[in-house]
Design an enzyme around this catalytic site. Sequence first.
Site, PDB file in Angstrom:
ATOM      1  CD  GLU A  94      -3.139   3.151   9.026  1.00 24.18           C
ATOM      2  OE1 GLU A  94      -4.312   2.944   8.679  1.00 24.18           O
ATOM      3  OE2 GLU A  94      -2.157   2.662   8.440  1.00 24.18           O
ATOM      4  N   GLY A 131      -2.021   9.226  -8.914  1.00 22.02           N
ATOM      5  CA  GLY A 131      -2.988   8.156  -8.836  1.00 22.02           C
ATOM      6  C   GLY A 131      -2.725   7.278  -7.649  1.00 22.02           C
ATOM      7  CG  ASN A 132      -4.632   4.784  -4.403  1.00 22.81           C
ATOM      8  OD1 ASN A 132      -5.619   4.073  -4.279  1.00 22.81           O
ATOM      9  ND2 ASN A 132      -3.677   4.812  -3.513  1.00 22.81           N
ATOM     10  CD  GLU A 139      -5.342   7.828  -0.919  1.00 21.30           C
ATOM     11  OE1 GLU A 139      -4.223   8.083  -1.368  1.00 21.30           O
ATOM     12  OE2 GLU A 139      -5.759   8.246   0.159  1.00 21.30           O
ATOM     13  CB  SER A 140      -8.603   2.459  -3.271  1.00 20.42           C
ATOM     14  OG  SER A 140      -7.398   2.119  -2.622  1.00 20.42           O
ATOM     15  CG  HIS A 141     -10.438   3.893   2.868  1.00 21.86           C
ATOM     16  ND1 HIS A 141     -11.075   4.189   4.040  1.00 21.86           N
ATOM     17  CD2 HIS A 141      -9.150   3.704   3.203  1.00 21.86           C
ATOM     18  CE1 HIS A 141     -10.203   4.201   5.032  1.00 21.86           C
ATOM     19  NE2 HIS A 141      -9.035   3.915   4.558  1.00 21.86           N
ATOM     20  CE1 TYR A 179       0.727   3.403  -5.612  1.00 15.11           C
ATOM     21  CE2 TYR A 179       1.755   4.218  -3.618  1.00 15.11           C
ATOM     22  CZ  TYR A 179       0.687   4.210  -4.485  1.00 15.11           C
ATOM     23  OH  TYR A 179      -0.403   4.991  -4.243  1.00 15.11           O
ATOM     24  CG  ASP A 228      -1.787  13.543   3.935  1.00 14.67           C
ATOM     25  OD1 ASP A 228      -0.803  13.851   3.212  1.00 14.67           O
ATOM     26  OD2 ASP A 228      -2.432  12.499   3.786  1.00 14.67           O
ATOM     27  NE  ARG A 263      -6.005  13.119   7.262  1.00 11.59           N
ATOM     28  CZ  ARG A 263      -7.036  12.287   7.408  1.00 11.59           C
ATOM     29  NH1 ARG A 263      -8.241  12.770   7.637  1.00 11.59           N
ATOM     30  NH2 ARG A 263      -6.875  10.984   7.338  1.00 11.59           N
ATOM     31  CG  HIS A 271      -1.862   1.109   1.317  1.00  9.95           C
ATOM     32  ND1 HIS A 271      -2.871   1.291   0.407  1.00  9.95           N
ATOM     33  CD2 HIS A 271      -1.950   2.129   2.194  1.00  9.95           C
ATOM     34  CE1 HIS A 271      -3.551   2.361   0.723  1.00  9.95           C
ATOM     35  NE2 HIS A 271      -3.010   2.901   1.804  1.00  9.95           N
TER      36      HIS A 271
END
Lengths: 767, 229, 79, 79
Positions: A337, A562-563, A113-115, A67, A293, A136, A64
């Site tokens: 986190e 990107g992500n 971004e992904s979650h 990369y 952030d 953020r 994560h």
Amino acid sequence: MTHSDLPETVRPDSVEHARETPELAQPHRELGLAEDEYQRIRDILGRRPTEAELAMYSVMWSEHCSYKSSKPHLKYFGTTTTPEMRSKMLAGIGENAGVVDIGDGWAVTFKLESHNHPSYVEPYQGAATGVGGIVRDIMAMGARPVAVADPLRFGPADAPDTRRVLPGVVAGVGGYGNCLGLPNIGGEVVFDESYASNPLVNAMCVGVLPSQDLHLAHASGTGNKLVLFGARTGLDGIGGVSVLASETFEGDESGGGHKKLPSVQVGDPFTEKVLIECCRELYGAGLVLGIQDLGGAGLSCATSELASAGDGGMRVDLDEVPLRASGMNAAEILSSESQERMCAVVRPGDVEAFMKVCAKWDVPATVIGEVTDGENLEIYSGDELVVDVPPRTVAHEGPVYDRPVERPAEQDLIAADNPNTLERPETPEQLRATLLRMTASPNLASREWVTSQYDRYVRGNTVLAQPSDGGVLRVDEDSGRGIAVATDCNARYTRLDPYEGARLALAEAYRNVAVTGATPMAVTNCLNFGSPEDPGVMWQFQQAVRGLADGCVELGIPVTGGNVSFYNQTGAKPILPTPVVGVLGTIDDVTRRIPTGVGEEAGETLLLLGETGEEFGGSEWARAEHDHLGGKPPQVDLARERLLAEVLRTGSRDGMVSAAHDLSEGGLAQTLVETTLIGECGARVVLPEGADPFVWLFSESAGRVLVAVPRSEELRFTEMCVARELPCTKIGVVDAESESLEIQDVADIPLTELREAWEGTFPRLFD
Amino acid sequence: MTVATGARIGVVTFPGTLDDVDAQRAVRRAGAEPVALWHGDHDLQGVDAVVVPGGFSYGDYLRCGAIAKYSPVMTELVLATGRGLPVLGICNGFQVLCESGLLPGALTRNAGLHYVCRDQWLRAENTTSTWSTRYEPGAEVLIPVKHGEGSYVADEDTLDELESSGRVLFRYVGGNPNGSRRDIAGITDTAGRVAGLMPHPEHAVDPLTGPTDDGLGMFLSALDALVTA
Amino acid sequence: MARVVVDVMPKQEILDPQGQAVASALPRLGFEGISEVRQGKRFELEVAADVDDETLSRIAETMLANPVIEDWTVRREEA
Amino acid sequence: MARVVVDVMPKQEILDPQGQAVASALPRLGFEGISEVRQGKRFELEVAADVDDETLSRIAETMLANPVIEDWTVRREEA
Ligand SMILES: Nc1ncnc2c1ncn2[C@@H]1O[C@H](COP(=O)(O)OP(=O)(O)O)[C@@H](O)[C@H]1O
Ligand SMILES: [Mg+2]
């Protein structure tokens, strides 16, 4: 073992202690570090890492954060970006978010971004903190966040688990974004079996800043202070680090590749809203030298990245970090986190002023360290030195894997499974019934149930939002300058051909920006795939990256960031390869934006731009009517997309176009349904002589847009198309008197009936 | 486009207020000077009227408006309404005014349990209050609503009293978005100077960024009152 | 008929922004001496006599609480 | 230090859409015999020894509950 069982007086595992006990066994495997990775840490440090160092390396070297599987492929974006494409880019890949210059002294930053995994475990909080995190990132560029968008993907619409996940995710995106005061101006809702235990919750944020205010994340200048501000640090989201204290193993979204227990974080949007205002005031007063952030990997990430990007070392004192739970150890503080925190580098002389602004907003702020003239990141817990590492080795020089890549043999079988052999509707009755069934199918039905839970008005600059193809925002109230954004991906196409599928996703997002009258100028992405340890998935990934990068060269717009989200799979079965593409455009004057619904002007002609072929591979018709996925995806001609965008821009600038809506899933039929329902105005459509109505209505050929042109402009507009060699077919007229969609020789469907079909589905499924 | 009238209208900002920029823009568009009022100040800066805008003051975690009512600026505001200062509470501002006791009743969770953002038709019921003289009686206007807790409740006596004394300002028509009693969208105090409503007139001042400019009338009404006063 | 009360509270280690907001507002209102506030939910159920404890605890776990972030207790009240 | 619990419930005559939603979902999930559900809030406060009952009830009345729509109770819990 819970945290409170820990004896509070445990002596931290210091650097000194690590030197004294070189052979102490460490749980590196449980933390997701491979044997050679662990050895590499020992080589870098010349000793075993301390607990806190091990915690830092393990999170920062996770897929994560590092990369490690995608990096070799993502380089392709950089190598294909030409100086001309780069010319408007103020910051690109590698920064928190890409930044582009939109003129008049304004810059825009945006990122996806992904979650995903957290949103499967706890839909509301997972989605909420996903929005919080991307916002953020945008704040860390020195920008004011101005809008969000949320591309979402779920399992089958009627699956019981989708009833749990979707409403929770939507409420979470809304609950957080609405409370932040950010208008939601776009997104997607897609259903597919492959997302059943792997919903995709991607979030985009857009920010605006005067170009000269750009803040990049680096810490330099010996003696400058490191200030941690925002929420206090607690035990939430500690990820794999708890393994250091116990056998209980909790994991993050994509740690080591094996599913682990969740570590749920709860978002506090109010704190984040206040943080936004506080940051704006700090930037405005020139009190911030560098900012980062705190997201994944918390302080580990923020301190090592700030130090790594700067020119000196850094010293941090963990005793200064305000805690929410008692007795947290160094590794836990570093890996927490907890949401809604930021870290700034501040000149010593500015610290007082900085604190004053924070106090005004009731934002707790603490000096936790300073920039040193050394080379290492040194972190103390009490008097003990618990971390002493070269920051680059944590943040930027993690392991890189050249994972095996192999095109799966089954690709040929899928390609050979031609949709043209599927049974088609032939009679007008069959065509009418097909159209109504498709309109009501979950992937084509109205998303109003979702979008009405999002504030699209706040801040008063939203010029277009749902249900338009792209969202449009005013940036400058005096000049009327604005931006447009859209996100898209048809993962069925990408499954059939990941290279072409990625170009199709790019083409659609580009077109959705263009139909608003804006000029597309930059790209971001969120690449959602299965396990990188599967060579077939790596092949999909490699092909998609190449397709997207090559496509960007053809369109002349750069990928700015990107992500990557890997490990979206259940057992050995990966999700459909889903490279979500976000495109940003600019528009000189937002009053010129082109709306989606017809009927704005009395007497409009409907023109179809582009060409219609017999293309059903991956189509919504094949899925909805035959549950079929095979053949080839539609062909994509990016030069044609460019031409289309130019024609639309001219049409908007010269007031020749009164409405426009692109054709995508569901083809012309769906576009006609939407444009009449949104405009609340009927239309009469006459397909060209000899046309096969089924193909014309349901094919998904790319590069097409339906425009409504005032009758007085029809000649001028069609002549422009002829001059530029853009195919343009007159297919009907808008009829303000009519309350139906009439497709000659096929069907005449009252708008009320269409509306019931289109709008009934989501409430029926989710209320 | 804007006509300077010399009137100054305050717009309150609490931590978590969101629509203050929009309220200021609406005030400016109507021809008055917007004056930012900070929640922590015991100071109304001599303004001629006040808008308490929408948002999530203090996150609205306890109850909408419950914490904001204790702000220093609210203490001043309550005193000033006693002297006849016109006040408009929009959405969260309406909730704050109810919590403060300036308006009767309370706003509760939407009947559908979802946050609702949509363009909503309203009927002007009272056209004599400080904030509504620009509307024709019975006029229907289109203005956005966006809230999760907008269902107006009060006991039956209070509701009857509101109706009989003409203090219902706007009513939802064409569908009630939140289950509000008697379709009430907004009300006024007995003098017609303090008003609260859930829909957002400040988001309907320009058809470019809202569904209509139907909301501008509320700000113009107040200006009329201030200029002739 | 019995009255059953289910209390649902955020887990200790989980952030409780709601309780926090109340706790930080209290001193501003002049209320001192409250060091912590946590905010949760309370459900009151009217339950037929034949509904057993096991069923109640399944209801609490699956419907009323979110076990990922919340703890809960179930108790029958005297009539 | 004492633990104080404040329970806040919607008044009987006030519509409680959240409780209703739970009540109507229960039979769909196969839970029978629950005739009514009401949803309110529960606050847990850590309170210094010298905070008296009168202060606590003022906190409940002015801040934690809205008397227009809610009833509340305050009680000290045994340590
Ligand atoms: N999750 C979402 N959040 C916000 N807006 C959404 C979401 N899903 C869909 N929309 C909006 O609904 C409209 C229709 O969506 P869609 O049919 O996917 O558009 P398109 O096919 O043009 O990409 C668009 O305006 C889109 O931005
Ligand atoms: Mg589209």
